[in-house]
Motif scaffolding. Structure first.
Motif, PDB file in Angstrom:
ATOM      1  N   ILE A   1      48.693  73.501  63.708  1.00  0.00           N
ATOM      2  CA  ILE A   1      49.522  73.716  62.242  1.00  0.00           C
ATOM      3  C   ILE A   1      50.784  72.941  61.798  1.00  0.00           C
ATOM      4  CG2 ILE A   1      49.309  75.108  60.444  1.00  0.00           C
ATOM      5  CD1 ILE A   1      46.955  77.403  61.298  1.00  0.00           C
ATOM      6  N   VAL A   2      51.117  73.684  62.441  1.00  0.00           N
ATOM      7  CA  VAL A   2      52.505  72.821  62.499  1.00  0.00           C
ATOM      8  C   VAL A   2      52.958  71.977  62.290  1.00  0.00           C
ATOM      9  CG1 VAL A   2      55.308  72.748  63.449  1.00  0.00           C
ATOM     10  CG2 VAL A   2      54.167  75.096  62.797  1.00  0.00           C
ATOM     11  N   ILE A   3      52.176  71.432  63.748  1.00  0.00           N
ATOM     12  CA  ILE A   3      52.079  69.222  63.906  1.00  0.00           C
ATOM     13  C   ILE A   3      51.509  68.970  62.671  1.00  0.00           C
ATOM     14  CG2 ILE A   3      51.225  67.613  65.558  1.00  0.00           C
ATOM     15  CD1 ILE A   3      53.566  69.055  66.554  1.00  0.00           C
ATOM     16  N   LEU A   4      50.086  68.938  62.071  1.00  0.00           N
ATOM     17  CA  LEU A   4      49.219  68.345  61.353  1.00  0.00           C
ATOM     18  C   LEU A   4      50.546  68.545  60.362  1.00  0.00           C
ATOM     19  CD1 LEU A   4      46.716  67.870  59.873  1.00  0.00           C
ATOM     20  CD2 LEU A   4      46.434  70.060  59.797  1.00  0.00           C
ATOM     21  N   GLY A   5      51.211  68.867  59.752  1.00  0.00           N
ATOM     22  CA  GLY A   5      52.129  69.771  59.021  1.00  0.00           C
ATOM     23  C   GLY A   5      52.606  68.476  58.560  1.00  0.00           C
ATOM     24  N   PHE A   6      53.622  69.010  59.804  1.00  0.00           N
ATOM     25  CA  PHE A   6      54.822  67.148  59.672  1.00  0.00           C
ATOM     26  C   PHE A   6      54.360  66.576  59.788  1.00  0.00           C
ATOM     27  CE2 PHE A   6      57.603  65.188  63.152  1.00  0.00           C
ATOM     28  CZ  PHE A   6      58.623  64.978  62.482  1.00  0.00           C
ATOM     29  N   ALA A   7      53.132  65.546  60.417  1.00  0.00           N
ATOM     30  CA  ALA A   7      52.471  64.631  60.826  1.00  0.00           C
ATOM     31  C   ALA A   7      52.618  64.412  59.030  1.00  0.00           C
ATOM     32  CB  ALA A   7      51.390  64.514  61.459  1.00  0.00           C
ATOM     33  N   SER A   8      51.556  65.239  58.244  1.00  0.00           N
ATOM     34  CA  SER A   8      51.655  65.082  56.927  1.00  0.00           C
ATOM     35  C   SER A   8      52.424  64.205  56.082  1.00  0.00           C
ATOM     36  CB  SER A   8      50.259  65.739  56.424  1.00  0.00           C
ATOM     37  OG  SER A   8      49.114  66.002  56.638  1.00  0.00           O
ATOM     38  N   ILE A   9      53.925  64.939  55.771  1.00  0.00           N
ATOM     39  CA  ILE A   9      54.848  64.683  54.824  1.00  0.00           C
ATOM     40  C   ILE A   9      55.324  63.499  55.605  1.00  0.00           C
ATOM     41  CG2 ILE A   9      57.190  65.473  54.906  1.00  0.00           C
ATOM     42  CD1 ILE A   9      55.917  68.479  55.286  1.00  0.00           C
ATOM     43  N   LEU A  10      55.157  63.330  56.807  1.00  0.00           N
ATOM     44  CA  LEU A  10      55.678  61.192  57.649  1.00  0.00           C
ATOM     45  C   LEU A  10      55.005  60.568  56.334  1.00  0.00           C
ATOM     46  CD1 LEU A  10      56.570  61.938  60.687  1.00  0.00           C
ATOM     47  CD2 LEU A  10      57.596  61.963  59.256  1.00  0.00           C
ATOM     48  N   LEU A  11      53.413  61.059  56.223  1.00  0.00           N
ATOM     49  CA  LEU A  11      52.958  60.166  55.696  1.00  0.00           C
ATOM     50  C   LEU A  11      52.915  59.573  54.211  1.00  0.00           C
ATOM     51  CD1 LEU A  11      49.081  60.555  57.465  1.00  0.00           C
ATOM     52  CD2 LEU A  11      50.601  58.683  57.090  1.00  0.00           C
ATOM     53  N   ILE A  12      53.299  60.888  53.692  1.00  0.00           N
ATOM     54  CA  ILE A  12      53.489  61.400  52.087  1.00  0.00           C
ATOM     55  C   ILE A  12      54.402  60.384  52.147  1.00  0.00           C
ATOM     56  CG2 ILE A  12      54.134  62.486  50.126  1.00  0.00           C
ATOM     57  CD1 ILE A  12      51.604  62.995  50.790  1.00  0.00           C
ATOM     58  N   VAL A  13      55.812  60.418  52.506  1.00  0.00           N
ATOM     59  CA  VAL A  13      57.151  60.106  52.706  1.00  0.00           C
ATOM     60  C   VAL A  13      56.961  58.535  53.327  1.00  0.00           C
ATOM     61  CG1 VAL A  13      59.532  59.807  53.149  1.00  0.00           C
ATOM     62  CG2 VAL A  13      58.722  62.006  53.681  1.00  0.00           C
TER      63      VAL A  13
END
Length: 608
Positions: free
Chosen positions: A351-363
């Motif tokens: 869950i944490v890895i998914l959230g972190f990777a998604s934030i990187l994509l958004i940015v």
């Protein structure tokens, strides 16, 4: 303090035997696992119109036959994944199906595609939801990235609280969205039937359009097929369902398909009849709602629920990504940390890895949804194709009762999915080419991780105890910074372990310090050998490593074990650590990877 904040955010830890209470019923599962597919209604039809507008708005009547083709593909995929659910009741979806029927490489291709796709699910859903908010409130357009990142953080925390708790919260906005869309479609059709909508805005069906081509129609079809992303999530998440899990998952999948087909076809038809033209700062759903209701409460109800489900559709990724990661981790293709359940019995690391990777994509993409959707869609159609192909092989090999009908369903799904995948590469290569780079890279990484785990297992396996070289004695090396109680404590500890030899090592930077420590040591501990290693370049690790090398060589000849004991005092308060040199940590780091040296820390706890 940390534990208090942790419990405040994600709740108290749950016992392992409470896992059964975290299973989902059909209503909650439909909300948490179908939100991605249902939310794609908000941007799937729009993608068809964006493709057709390259000719002219007059070509919009082609959206109707294209929508029919998308619905045919939807039907084939729903029927196909129902078969996968019953054939593989333990979940795993495309990864497990492809691995067992097509081989390891196709399985990893499907698994890698889905891992990336679920990251994109979160990024695309949140980006699209942010677009819906800023369509209603244009002043917020410049804050898309900040809004998206905030929502991802909130979703991550929500999912860390557990499956049932997140499902209970998400069910309301999902069903409100379904209600809003049915209300929008119903009122829109009523207005059309009562003649309150002008027929002028749209081009009559069958009107010849100059410039239209098969290539363009295929591109529009592939774009509209982005509305089918998320269908596979239920087959991945069967373990999350209450018993009978397979039956409940299949019923949920069917319900999702019916809702998706109804809303998708309704939005496409209203967009055509109203003559809606996509705009940069207003979504198609927003324009239809404004045309149907005007800018009143119902318009904001549609926009609000659309924004909510687009954002919360990311939860499909949060539900499916950790379970897929578990299957890959069990096969040793990704780190084993993904198999560990957190305090709330969810797979927290995933869950944490998914959230972190998604934030990187958004940015990285600056929150632009349209840049992510093609990459997102092609990433899911590759597993679609592989899973259906895997089922074809399964039916041909096993030939159970009624296998011919099952074979036809999966063959149809595989053929159409392959066609869509090829069309994506042909028509949107400039947007989807990264797939050709990151998928081979991911598979290479999978194999590297697998190779490491296999090597570790081979070296740790107990084969023949007689091959182990016996340890005849122990040599303890104690690096010291002075004469203190910490050093005294370490020497006493070494003696308690029956040390054959204890060597204290002092590394001075000045000759005066060297003489002083030797004089004091001779009076304090004459029974313990002191070695001073003058370091004119003020390095601790280099002279210490050289000394350990020399001791190690001599000890190896006598079958002695060398152990470096690192004295370390532990301050009463954590922040006090910043006030002291962490030389012990440096020594431990430099020595830890030596094959024949044991490194251990002897803590001395301060009381003040």
């Amino acid at each position: 303090m940390f534990n208090f904040l942790k419990q405040l955010l994600i709740g108290r830890p749950l016992k392992s035997d409470q896992l059964g209470e975290q299973k989902l019923n059909k209503k909650k599962a439909l909300a948490i696992l179908s939100s991605d597919a249902l939310s794609s209604v908000a941007y799937g039809p729009e993608q068809i119109l964006i493709a057709l507008i390259t000719v002219s708005a007059a070509a919009f009547w082609y959206s109707l036959p294209i929508a029919c083709a998308v619905l045919f593909l939807l039907t084939a995929l729903i029927l196909s994944y129902r078969q996968i659910i019953f054939a593989y009741p333990h979940g795993g979806g495309a990864y497990v199906v492809s691995k067992e029927n097509l081989g390891i490489n196709p399985g990893l291709l499907a698994g890698g595609s889905l891992l990336v796709d679920y990251i994109l699910t979160v990024a695309v859903s949140v980006s699209a939801g942010t677009d819906a908010i800023t369509s209603a409130f244009p002043a917020l357009h410049n804050h898309n990235v900040a809004i998206g990142v905030t929502f991802i953080i909130l979703l991550t925390i929500l999912n860390l609280r557990g499956v049932t708790e997140s499902a209970s919260i998400l069910a309301y906005p999902v069903y409100l969205f379904v209600l809003a869309l049915f209300l929008l479609i119903g009122v829109g059709l009523f207005n059309i039937l009562t003649g309150t909508v002008s027929t002028n805005p749209h081009t009559p069906i069958g009107t010849p359009i100059a410039g239209i081509s098969l290539f363009l129609l295929l591109r529009a079809f592939a774009s509209g097929s982005s509305a089918l992303t998320g269908i596979e999530a239920i087959s991945n998440a069967i373990p999350n369902f209450k018993e009978p899990a397979s039956s409940n998952a299949a019923k949920t999948l069917t319900a999702m398909g019916i809702l998706l087909a109804t809303m998708f076809s309704g939005i496409v038809f209203l967009a055509y009849y109203y003559g809606i033209v996509p705009q940069a700062e207003a979504t198609v759903v927003s324009l239809i709602a404004e045309e149907t209701f005007g800018r009143n409460v119902l318009y904001y109800f549609v926009q609000g629920t659309t924004a909510l489900i687009l954002i919360l559709a990311a939860n499909t990724g949060y539900s499916a990504f950790p379970l897929l990661a578990v299957n890959l981790a069990k096969d040793k293709f990704i780190p084993r940390m993904f198999t560990v359940r957190g305090d709330r019995l969810g797979y927290s690391n995933g869950i944490v890895i998914l959230g972190f990777a998604s934030i990187l994509l958004i940015v990285a993409f600056n929150g632009h949804t349209e840049q992510l959707i093609p990459l997102y869609a092609v990433g899911v159609f590759i597993p679609f194709t592989l899973s259906q192909s895997g089922m074809i092989v399964k039916w041909l090999r096993e030939k159970p009762k009624g296998w011919q009908a099952k074979l036809f369903i999966n063959a149809t799904g595989a053929l159409i999915s392959l066609t869509v995948t090829v069309v994506f590469f042909l028509t949107k290569f400039t947007q989807v080419w990264p797939v050709l780079v990151f998928l081979p890279a991911i598979i290479f990484l999978f194999y590297r991780i697998k190779k490491h785990y296999d090597a570790v297992a081979d070296q740790l396996r107990v084969q023949d105890k007689a091959t182990a070289v016996p340890i005849e004695g122990n040599v303890f090396i104690i690096p010291i910074a002075g004469i203190t109680q910490v050093v005294e404590h370490s020497i006493n500890y070494a003696r308690s372990l029956s040390a054959d030899q204890i060597i204290a090592v002092y590394i001075p930077f000045e000759r005066e310090d060297e003489k002083k420590i030797e004089e004091k040591w001779a009076k304090w501990h004459p029974d313990v050998r002191l070695v001073t290693l003058f370091s004119p370049y003020r390095s601790i690790s280099i002279p210490l490593n050289r000394f350990v090398d020399s001791v190690e060589r001599k000890a190896k000849e006598a079958n002695y074990q060398v152990t470096v004991l690192i004295p370390q005092f532990i301050p009463k308060k954590g922040w006090h650590n910043f006030l002291h040199n962490q030389s012990g940590l440096l020594i431990r780091t430099t020595l830890l990877y030596r094959k024949n040296v044991i490194v251990t820390t002897v803590p001395f706890h301060l009381k003040k």
